[in-house]
Design an enzyme around this catalytic site. Structure first.
Site, PDB file in Angstrom:
ATOM      1  N   ASN A  85       0.625  -1.260  -0.110  1.00 14.92           N
ATOM      2  CA  ASN A  85       0.202  -0.127  -0.014  1.00 14.92           C
ATOM      3  C   ASN A  85       0.884   1.267   0.113  1.00 14.92           C
ATOM      4  O   ASN A  85       2.146   1.161   0.335  1.00 14.92           O
ATOM      5  CB  ASN A  85      -1.029   0.003   1.277  1.00 14.92           C
ATOM      6  N   TYR A 127       4.582  -2.611   1.924  1.00 10.13           N
ATOM      7  CA  TYR A 127       3.482  -1.813   2.986  1.00 10.13           C
ATOM      8  C   TYR A 127       4.366  -0.768   3.551  1.00 10.13           C
ATOM      9  O   TYR A 127       5.332  -1.031   4.229  1.00 10.13           O
ATOM     10  CB  TYR A 127       3.109  -2.965   3.856  1.00 10.13           C
ATOM     11  N   GLU A 128       3.679   0.345   3.253  1.00  8.28           N
ATOM     12  CA  GLU A 128       4.352   1.697   3.742  1.00  8.28           C
ATOM     13  C   GLU A 128       3.437   1.900   5.321  1.00  8.28           C
ATOM     14  O   GLU A 128       3.951   2.665   6.028  1.00  8.28           O
ATOM     15  CB  GLU A 128       4.032   2.724   2.989  1.00  8.28           C
ATOM     16  N   ASP A 129       2.319   1.281   5.475  1.00 12.26           N
ATOM     17  CA  ASP A 129       1.509   1.335   6.627  1.00 12.26           C
ATOM     18  C   ASP A 129       0.889  -0.054   6.905  1.00 12.26           C
ATOM     19  O   ASP A 129       0.572  -0.698   6.269  1.00 12.26           O
ATOM     20  CB  ASP A 129       0.036   2.203   6.166  1.00 12.26           C
ATOM     21  N   ASN A 167       8.166   1.800  10.554  1.00  8.34           N
ATOM     22  CA  ASN A 167       7.888   0.975   9.448  1.00  8.34           C
ATOM     23  C   ASN A 167       9.126  -0.203   9.367  1.00  8.34           C
ATOM     24  O   ASN A 167       8.928  -1.215   9.156  1.00  8.34           O
ATOM     25  CB  ASN A 167       7.863   1.701   8.016  1.00  8.34           C
TER      26      ASN A 167
END
Length: 283
Positions: A85, A127-129, A167
């Site tokens: 994402n 995935y950034e979040d 992250n």
């Protein structure tokens, strides 16, 4: 060009890769399709992945022809599916009513179907979040990649990390637990890091090498940048490519990854990229 510069990866959602001119002396060209998500609209499907790239432009037949084009050459080409994402939309989650084992089972089945349909070679995790605890993320993503590798559905597995400490800790733990299943790490240089104004190139290079050192056992560590202007808030393209010039003689860096997404969103044409990389890599 430095012989250490071996891999060129394009992160895209359309067929812009078809006309890409590959930089000289590259041994492997990777296309990463952005993205497959386990979301149906805004609702999580708890591991059931759906392709969200431009499926009208990037079809199984297009990928077949693309690979066939390079069969007579020495250049290896691989096409990967990226799961992930951007920002706060569509975060990683296994769902409130789900569990890690159920997510892995559903994800393995759905991605197996996508990989076979499109004749893909690998998976990228970006995935950034992440809206899950560390154990659930590591066990779920690690279990998925392990299944795909052990069942010989893929030959390449990578993940994208950054300077964002919140992250990056997830990926440090993922790598610590499942290092044998990941052969490539991509550093998103524009995420979470602002170079010093006094010496931006030196500070960016120092940061990249520090992250590379965390993953020094990996087969390929790639440095990534973006052609999308909204990603340039922390530093501009010239800073990246000048930094890349200095890094390509370093054995820690095996290549570059460029986020294109599509010709429509790129703020400089994709066809410029090989020329810029050639300039960056020339010694």
């Amino acid at each position: 060009m430095s012989t250490k510069f071996k891999v060129f990866r394009e992160f895209t959602s359309d067929d812009s890769f078809l006309n890409q001119v590959i930089p000289e002396n590259i041994t492997e060209f990777q296309v990463t399709l952005s993205l497959a998500r386990d979301y149906d609209g805004n609702n999580s499907t708890n591991g059931k992945f759906i392709p969200y790239w431009d499926t009208e432009k990037v079809t199984p037949e297009v990928i077949k022809k693309f690979k066939k084009k390079y069969e007579p050459t020495a250049l290896r080409v691989k096409v990967l599916v990226s799961i992930g994402n951007k920002n706060k939309q569509f975060p990683f989650t296994i769902g409130s009513d789900s569990n890690s084992e159920a997510w892995v089972s559903e994800a393995t089945a759905s991605l197996k179907s996508i990989i076979k349909t499109y004749n893909l070679d690998g998976i990228d995790v970006s995935y950034e979040d992440i809206a899950a605890n560390e154990a659930d993320f590591v066990n779920s993503v690690g279990g998925l990649v392990r299944n795909l590798k052990q069942n010989k559905l893929i030959t390449v597995a990578s993940f994208a990390t950054s300077a964002d400490a919140a992250n990056n800790k997830f990926y440090n733990l993922l790598y610590a637990e499942y290092a044998t299943f990941f052969d490539t790490v991509v550093f998103l240089s524009w995420v979470g890091f602002t170079p010093s104004r006094a010496n931006p190139v030196a500070s960016l290079e120092e940061k990249i090498l520090a992250v590379a050192n965390e993953y020094k056992a990996v087969k390929a560590f790639l440095v990534a940048y973006s052609t999308v202007a909204e990603d340039w808030a922390n530093f501009s393209p010239p800073i990246f490519f000048i930094t890349l010039h200095g890094l390509l003689g370093n054995s820690a860096v095996k290549g570059a990854s460029i986020k294109v997404i599509s010709d429509a969103t790129a703020s400089f044409p994709a066809k410029w990229i090989p020329e810029i990389l050639l300039l960056a890599a020339s010694k």
